[in-house]
Design a protein around this motif. Structure first.
Motif, PDB file in Angstrom:
ATOM      1  N   THR A 106     169.532  86.492   8.692  1.00 26.36           N
ATOM      2  CA  THR A 106     168.306  85.685   8.693  1.00 26.36           C
ATOM      3  C   THR A 106     167.123  86.326   9.418  1.00 26.36           C
ATOM      4  N   PHE A 107     167.379  87.320  10.276  1.00 26.20           N
ATOM      5  CA  PHE A 107     166.309  87.772  11.160  1.00 26.20           C
ATOM      6  C   PHE A 107     165.126  88.367  10.412  1.00 26.20           C
ATOM      7  N   LEU A 108     165.363  89.314   9.511  1.00 21.68           N
ATOM      8  CA  LEU A 108     164.251  90.008   8.859  1.00 21.68           C
ATOM      9  C   LEU A 108     163.374  89.045   8.060  1.00 21.68           C
ATOM     10  N   ARG A 109     164.002  88.140   7.324  1.00 26.25           N
ATOM     11  CA  ARG A 109     163.212  87.181   6.541  1.00 26.25           C
ATOM     12  C   ARG A 109     162.456  86.214   7.454  1.00 26.25           C
ATOM     13  N   THR A 110     163.101  85.782   8.527  1.00 27.35           N
ATOM     14  CA  THR A 110     162.424  84.879   9.464  1.00 27.35           C
ATOM     15  C   THR A 110     161.270  85.582  10.157  1.00 27.35           C
ATOM     16  N   GLU A 111     161.474  86.842  10.524  1.00 25.76           N
ATOM     17  CA  GLU A 111     160.420  87.597  11.194  1.00 25.76           C
ATOM     18  C   GLU A 111     159.227  87.815  10.271  1.00 25.76           C
ATOM     19  N   ASN A 112     159.466  88.014   8.973  1.00 23.37           N
ATOM     20  CA  ASN A 112     158.367  88.205   8.020  1.00 23.37           C
ATOM     21  C   ASN A 112     157.446  86.998   7.964  1.00 23.37           C
ATOM     22  N   ARG A 113     157.996  85.828   8.262  1.00 22.28           N
ATOM     23  CA  ARG A 113     157.199  84.602   8.187  1.00 22.28           C
ATOM     24  C   ARG A 113     156.605  84.192   9.537  1.00 22.28           C
ATOM     25  N   LEU A 114     157.368  84.386  10.600  1.00 24.10           N
ATOM     26  CA  LEU A 114     156.917  83.909  11.914  1.00 24.10           C
ATOM     27  C   LEU A 114     156.240  84.979  12.752  1.00 24.10           C
ATOM     28  N   LYS A 115     156.533  86.244  12.471  1.00 24.04           N
ATOM     29  CA  LYS A 115     155.991  87.356  13.272  1.00 24.04           C
ATOM     30  C   LYS A 115     156.358  87.143  14.754  1.00 24.04           C
ATOM     31  N   GLY A 116     155.389  87.274  15.632  1.00 22.76           N
ATOM     32  CA  GLY A 116     155.656  87.180  17.062  1.00 22.76           C
ATOM     33  C   GLY A 116     156.123  85.814  17.525  1.00 22.76           C
ATOM     34  N   TYR A 117     155.865  84.780  16.723  1.00 19.59           N
ATOM     35  CA  TYR A 117     156.301  83.434  17.108  1.00 19.59           C
ATOM     36  C   TYR A 117     157.819  83.265  17.053  1.00 19.59           C
ATOM     37  N   ILE A 118     158.508  84.280  16.553  1.00 15.42           N
ATOM     38  CA  ILE A 118     159.964  84.171  16.436  1.00 15.42           C
ATOM     39  C   ILE A 118     160.622  83.977  17.793  1.00 15.42           C
ATOM     40  N   PHE A 119     159.961  84.456  18.857  1.00 14.27           N
ATOM     41  CA  PHE A 119     160.540  84.301  20.196  1.00 14.27           C
ATOM     42  C   PHE A 119     160.568  82.836  20.633  1.00 14.27           C
ATOM     43  N   LEU A 120     159.729  82.003  20.018  1.00 14.44           N
ATOM     44  CA  LEU A 120     159.745  80.578  20.349  1.00 14.44           C
ATOM     45  C   LEU A 120     161.050  79.918  19.901  1.00 14.44           C
ATOM     46  N   ILE A 121     161.710  80.501  18.914  1.00 14.71           N
ATOM     47  CA  ILE A 121     163.004  79.966  18.476  1.00 14.71           C
ATOM     48  C   ILE A 121     164.070  80.232  19.523  1.00 14.71           C
ATOM     49  N   PHE A 122     163.998  81.414  20.130  1.00 14.07           N
ATOM     50  CA  PHE A 122     165.048  81.814  21.062  1.00 14.07           C
ATOM     51  C   PHE A 122     164.885  81.200  22.448  1.00 14.07           C
ATOM     52  N   CYS A 123     163.669  80.850  22.826  1.00 14.80           N
ATOM     53  CA  CYS A 123     163.428  80.334  24.170  1.00 14.80           C
ATOM     54  C   CYS A 123     164.235  79.067  24.475  1.00 14.80           C
ATOM     55  N   PRO A 124     164.241  78.034  23.608  1.00  8.98           N
ATOM     56  CA  PRO A 124     165.048  76.835  23.910  1.00  8.98           C
ATOM     57  C   PRO A 124     166.531  77.141  24.044  1.00  8.98           C
ATOM     58  N   LEU A 125     167.023  78.112  23.262  1.00 10.13           N
ATOM     59  CA  LEU A 125     168.428  78.478  23.355  1.00 10.13           C
ATOM     60  C   LEU A 125     168.744  79.094  24.710  1.00 10.13           C
ATOM     61  N   CYS A 126     167.855  79.967  25.182  1.00  5.47           N
ATOM     62  CA  CYS A 126     168.040  80.575  26.508  1.00  5.47           C
ATOM     63  C   CYS A 126     168.071  79.514  27.602  1.00  5.47           C
ATOM     64  N   ILE A 127     167.144  78.566  27.513  1.00  9.10           N
ATOM     65  CA  ILE A 127     167.070  77.504  28.524  1.00  9.10           C
ATOM     66  C   ILE A 127     168.313  76.619  28.483  1.00  9.10           C
ATOM     67  N   ALA A 128     168.786  76.299  27.259  1.00  9.61           N
ATOM     68  CA  ALA A 128     169.975  75.455  27.119  1.00  9.61           C
ATOM     69  C   ALA A 128     171.211  76.135  27.706  1.00  9.61           C
ATOM     70  N   VAL A 129     171.364  77.427  27.447  1.00 12.57           N
ATOM     71  CA  VAL A 129     172.507  78.165  27.999  1.00 12.57           C
ATOM     72  C   VAL A 129     172.403  78.236  29.520  1.00 12.57           C
ATOM     73  N   PHE A 130     171.198  78.463  30.030  1.00 13.75           N
ATOM     74  CA  PHE A 130     170.971  78.482  31.486  1.00 13.75           C
ATOM     75  C   PHE A 130     171.399  77.156  32.103  1.00 13.75           C
ATOM     76  N   TYR A 131     171.024  76.060  31.482  1.00 16.97           N
ATOM     77  CA  TYR A 131     171.355  74.722  31.993  1.00 16.97           C
ATOM     78  C   TYR A 131     172.877  74.521  32.011  1.00 16.97           C
ATOM     79  N   TYR A 132     173.546  74.927  30.947  1.00 18.26           N
ATOM     80  CA  TYR A 132     174.998  74.733  30.872  1.00 18.26           C
ATOM     81  C   TYR A 132     175.698  75.547  31.959  1.00 18.26           C
ATOM     82  N   ILE A 133     175.296  76.800  32.131  1.00 14.92           N
ATOM     83  CA  ILE A 133     175.924  77.647  33.147  1.00 14.92           C
ATOM     84  C   ILE A 133     175.706  77.059  34.539  1.00 14.92           C
ATOM     85  N   PHE A 134     174.490  76.610  34.806  1.00 10.58           N
ATOM     86  CA  PHE A 134     174.156  76.073  36.123  1.00 10.58           C
ATOM     87  C   PHE A 134     174.996  74.843  36.461  1.00 10.58           C
ATOM     88  N   ASN A 135     175.306  74.041  35.458  1.00  9.21           N
ATOM     89  CA  ASN A 135     175.992  72.764  35.713  1.00  9.21           C
ATOM     90  C   ASN A 135     177.495  72.802  35.488  1.00  9.21           C
TER      91      ASN A 135
END
Length: 538
Positions: free
Chosen positions: A476-505
């Protein structure tokens, strides 16, 4: 008072058994402190995990040279793993692949080329899934050393197939070679951290297991250097480059007789105590291994209900291990779906936007991978002192913040040209943070969450999830990147935060703890969560 008996190896066998184990000969009077222990019912009370860990035995604190050499030899396959990740799987080199897309008229369209590249990327992790699925059977049927032998032979064949990809013209052969190489890499990703976790000392287990990822990053750097057009990055040199990955398993195959079988596997699963004692003496370079052998016996007594547990039972019919499995799912998701592919993909583009010449970008990206190796080296040094949780939390914290900042700066770089320089720093910081904790620590946690007989099944689950998430991002990455460009990092940010929360707790600190102590700690935490849930329901 009855004196402990000695066996032929000079290891004393205690006549007093762990409470609740077969052969208990006398009853013990509980002290008031023991009677108020909060350990859940059914957990042997060898000692409380809440108490400070006893001072390590001298044989456990010193670093045996033989153990170091054995670990280095075993991680040569990890180096091939990293080599293959870049040579076989990197989008930046797919245009040099021997698909020769331009010869197919139906693939002249850019969208068709993107689709073919996505499929090509996905073949490698698809093979990784197959490799992880068969790992559990191999590890328990043929042993850890036997699985290393099988993996070495398969990896040598893999390098030969990749080297022939340009000679055999049908692109179906290249597809098969990629799937087969992925399968071998899937085996490597499971067997090396498992083997290292079972031969290393408790006090240094984290550093030895993370050596797997350190050699992986070195393999990536070696592949990037050799792929320079001044060396093998040409049409003539490409077959040699693809086949050079066979050197690592060929070397390890020659050194394999020097590698011992896992002493834990010998004693707990094969019941070969004499062999286990001899191996352990050799690994620790001391005759005094009684304390560690007793720990093996305690683990064997504790896990009787888990013996011969398969992966399906571990997933569906082991309520005591559900939090362990859920933790694996979260960590593997965090390892693969936190934007690392996007960061690597944008490295070249970011440096070109910063007006670094295309010819110089090659060397800059090599420098970036070298910094990632240094970051992992720092993690290897710190993991047994600051702890696993700290590395994970710091790593995912860095990834979360840089994902947000990269989304902003990459959007503004067309308006403010100086933002390109900030992008280069943020991209490097992201990769260094990811290499510090989120990538190398999860295999260590997997090894520590499970006892001997279920550990291979735990690695099967982790391996399948790792390569499945890798597969999804590859497709999915190449096709998603073609549409979102630099905004693709906004998809990954919530995932990073969610994993951080789970590890912390929910993820406990496991440094300097035996596998049995970690299991008891998880049981205590699970019991506390269950009590809270029942109280809330009432």
């Amino acid at each position: 008072m009855e004196k402990p008996q000695e066996n032929k190896q000079g290891v004393r066998k205690n006549t007093q058994r762990v409470q609740g184990s077969p052969g208990t000969e006398r009853k013990e009077t509980k002290s008031p402190q023991e009677s108020t222990d909060s350990t859940p019912k059914g957990i042997p009370k060898t000692h409380s995990v809440a108490e400070p860990v006893a001072k390590a035995h001298p044989s456990k604190t010193k670093l045996p040279k033989k153990l170091i050499w054995i670990s280095l030899i075993s991680t040569f396959l990890s180096m091939q793993y990293g080599y293959n990740i870049w040579i076989v799987n990197s989008p930046t080199v797919l245009l040099q692949d021997f698909y020769n897309i331009s010869t197919y008229e139906e693939l002249m369209d850019p969208d068709s080329q993107t689709f073919m590249m996505s499929i090509t990327i996905a073949l490698f992790p698809l093979g990784g899934i197959f490799g992880a699925l068969v790992f559990g059977y191999c590890a328990d049927r043929f042993g850890r050393k036997g699985t290393l032998l099988i993996t070495n032979i398969l990896s040598i064949v893999s390098a030969m197939l990749m080297g022939l990809s340009n000679k055999v013209q049908p692109f179906e052969f290249t597809m098969f070679a990629r799937v087969y190489t992925g399968m071998c890499t899937g085996l490597v990703s499971c067997i090396i951290p498992l083997y290292l976790s079972e031969i290393s000392q408790t006090s240094m287990r984290g550093s030895f297991v993370m050596m797997h990822h350190l050699l992986l990053t070195i393999g990536v750097v070696v592949a990037r250097v050799l792929a320079l057009r001044e060396l093998l990055g040409t049409a003539e040199g490409w077959p040699i480059l693809m086949s050079l990955g066979g050197i690592m398993p060929l070397f390890q195959l020659g050194m394999l007789p020097l590698l011992p079988e896992s002493p834990r596997y010998l004693l707990i699963q094969k019941k070969k105590e004499e062999d286990a004692v001899e191996v352990l003496k050799n690994l620790r370079e001391t005759e005094d291994v009684e304390e560690e052998i007793e720990e093996f016996h305690q683990e064997a007594n504790f896990e009787k209900t888990e013996k011969k547990i398969n992966t399906l039972k571990l997933l569906l019919r082991s309520p005591n291990l559900r939090w362990h499995v859920l933790t694996i799912v979260v960590l593997m998701l965090g390892q693969q779906v936190t934007g690392v592919n996007a960061a690597y993909y944008y490295t070249t583009r970011i440096y070109e936007a910063a007006k670094v010449g295309r010819d110089k970008v090659r060397f800059v990206t090599i420098a970036t991978d070298t910094f990632v190796s240094f970051s992992t080296t720092l993690g290897v040094y710190l993991v047994d002192s600051v702890g696993r949780r700290t590395l994970l939390l710091v790593g995912f914290g860095i990834c979360s913040v840089t994902c947000i900042l990269l989304s902003i700066t990459m959007t503004l770089q067309d308006i403010y040209p100086f933002m390109t320089y900030i992008n280069t720093v943020l991209d490097d910081v992201f990769l260094i943070g990811h290499g510090f904790g989120p990538y190398p620590v999860p295999p260590l946690i997997v090894a520590e969450l499970f006892l001997q007989s279920s550990r291979s099944s735990g690695f099967v689950i982790a391996g399948v999830l790792q390569w499945f998430f890798h597969f999804i991002t590859g497709v999915t990455f190449l096709r998603t990147e073609n549409r979102l460009k630099g905004y693709i990092f906004l998809i990954f940010c919530p995932l990073c935060i969610a994993v951080f929360y789970y590890i912390f707790n929910f993820v406990p600190e496991t440094k300097n703890m035996t596998f049995l102590d970690i299991r008891k700690l998880m049981a205590i935490q699970t019991a506390k969560r269950s009590k809270v849930k029942v109280h809330v329901d009432k």
